[in-house]
Design a protein around this motif. Structure first.
Motif, PDB file in Angstrom:
ATOM      1  N   MET A  44      16.171   3.227  -2.354  1.00 53.63           N
ATOM      2  CA  MET A  44      16.078   1.863  -1.820  1.00 53.63           C
ATOM      3  C   MET A  44      16.696   1.802  -0.424  1.00 53.63           C
ATOM      4  O   MET A  44      16.119   1.209   0.487  1.00 53.63           O
ATOM      5  N   GLU A  45      17.859   2.429  -0.276  1.00 54.26           N
ATOM      6  CA  GLU A  45      18.584   2.360   0.992  1.00 54.26           C
ATOM      7  C   GLU A  45      17.810   3.009   2.139  1.00 54.26           C
ATOM      8  O   GLU A  45      17.782   2.493   3.250  1.00 54.26           O
ATOM      9  N   ASN A  46      17.181   4.147   1.859  1.00 56.50           N
ATOM     10  CA  ASN A  46      16.517   4.909   2.915  1.00 56.50           C
ATOM     11  C   ASN A  46      15.041   4.606   3.082  1.00 56.50           C
ATOM     12  O   ASN A  46      14.438   4.992   4.072  1.00 56.50           O
ATOM     13  N   ASP A  47      14.455   3.935   2.097  1.00 53.54           N
ATOM     14  CA  ASP A  47      13.016   3.744   2.105  1.00 53.54           C
ATOM     15  C   ASP A  47      12.646   2.257   2.082  1.00 53.54           C
ATOM     16  O   ASP A  47      12.126   1.722   3.056  1.00 53.54           O
ATOM     17  N   CYS A  48      12.945   1.588   0.978  1.00 54.97           N
ATOM     18  CA  CYS A  48      12.538   0.181   0.806  1.00 54.97           C
ATOM     19  C   CYS A  48      13.314  -0.768   1.712  1.00 54.97           C
ATOM     20  O   CYS A  48      12.730  -1.675   2.306  1.00 54.97           O
ATOM     21  N   TYR A  49      14.625  -0.573   1.780  1.00 58.19           N
ATOM     22  CA  TYR A  49      15.480  -1.497   2.542  1.00 58.19           C
ATOM     23  C   TYR A  49      15.102  -1.575   4.028  1.00 58.19           C
ATOM     24  O   TYR A  49      14.927  -2.672   4.559  1.00 58.19           O
ATOM     25  N   PRO A  50      14.924  -0.433   4.716  1.00 62.64           N
ATOM     26  CA  PRO A  50      14.510  -0.532   6.130  1.00 62.64           C
ATOM     27  C   PRO A  50      13.177  -1.278   6.297  1.00 62.64           C
ATOM     28  O   PRO A  50      13.006  -2.040   7.247  1.00 62.64           O
ATOM     29  N   ARG A  51      12.238  -1.071   5.363  1.00 59.75           N
ATOM     30  CA  ARG A  51      10.962  -1.790   5.441  1.00 59.75           C
ATOM     31  C   ARG A  51      11.165  -3.272   5.174  1.00 59.75           C
ATOM     32  O   ARG A  51      10.513  -4.113   5.789  1.00 59.75           O
TER      33      ARG A  51
END
Length: 136
Positions: free
Chosen positions: A112-119
């Motif tokens: 989530m931190e590296n993939d979903c959250y930035p998006r």
């Protein structure tokens, strides 16, 4: 659904700030649903609730439910974890403890931190809320 100004801005600082806020979690879940990846957040939240449990019976029942819903192969909301972690959780089901899902939860948090959250931070949902909160 209007959030206080500082909340919306704080969500953009860290994933933890976002997850600590009930409104933030709901907005993030809505965003994840549009990406068909809300199972990550739902699993993470289920693990947080699970760690708060104290009764052995309640813990065992909940561990089996989390496993069936998120962990086992072909689970309705299967999370993306490696097979070693998946097997380890399966083996621990007979005697679940408060840390049974820690490894998987860390993996999903990282996703989530590296993939979903930035998006999410670039998403129209978040940008609109941020703009709205800055106007007040």
């Amino acid at each position: 659904m209007l959030a206080p100004v500082d909340d919306v801005a704080a969500w953009g600082e860290t994933l933890d700030n976002l997850l600590e806020c009930k409104t933030g979690r709901l907005v993030f879940e809505d965003f994840l649903r549009t990406e068909y990846s809300e199972e990550n957040l739902l699993f993470w939240l289920a693990c947080e609730d699970y760690k708060e449990m104290t009764g052995g019976t309640e813990m065992a029942v909940t561990a089996k439910r989390i496993y069936a819903e998120f962990v086992q192969v072909d689970a309705p909301r299967q999370i993306n974890i490696d097979c070693v972690t998946r097997e380890e959780i399966g083996e621990n089901l007979s005697q679940p403890g408060p840390h049974s899902f820690d490894r998987a939860q860390r993996v999903i948090y990282g996703l989530m931190e590296n993939d979903c959250y930035p998006r999410f931070l670039k998403s129209e949902i978040y940008q609109a809320l941020l703009e709205q909160s800055e106007r007040r």
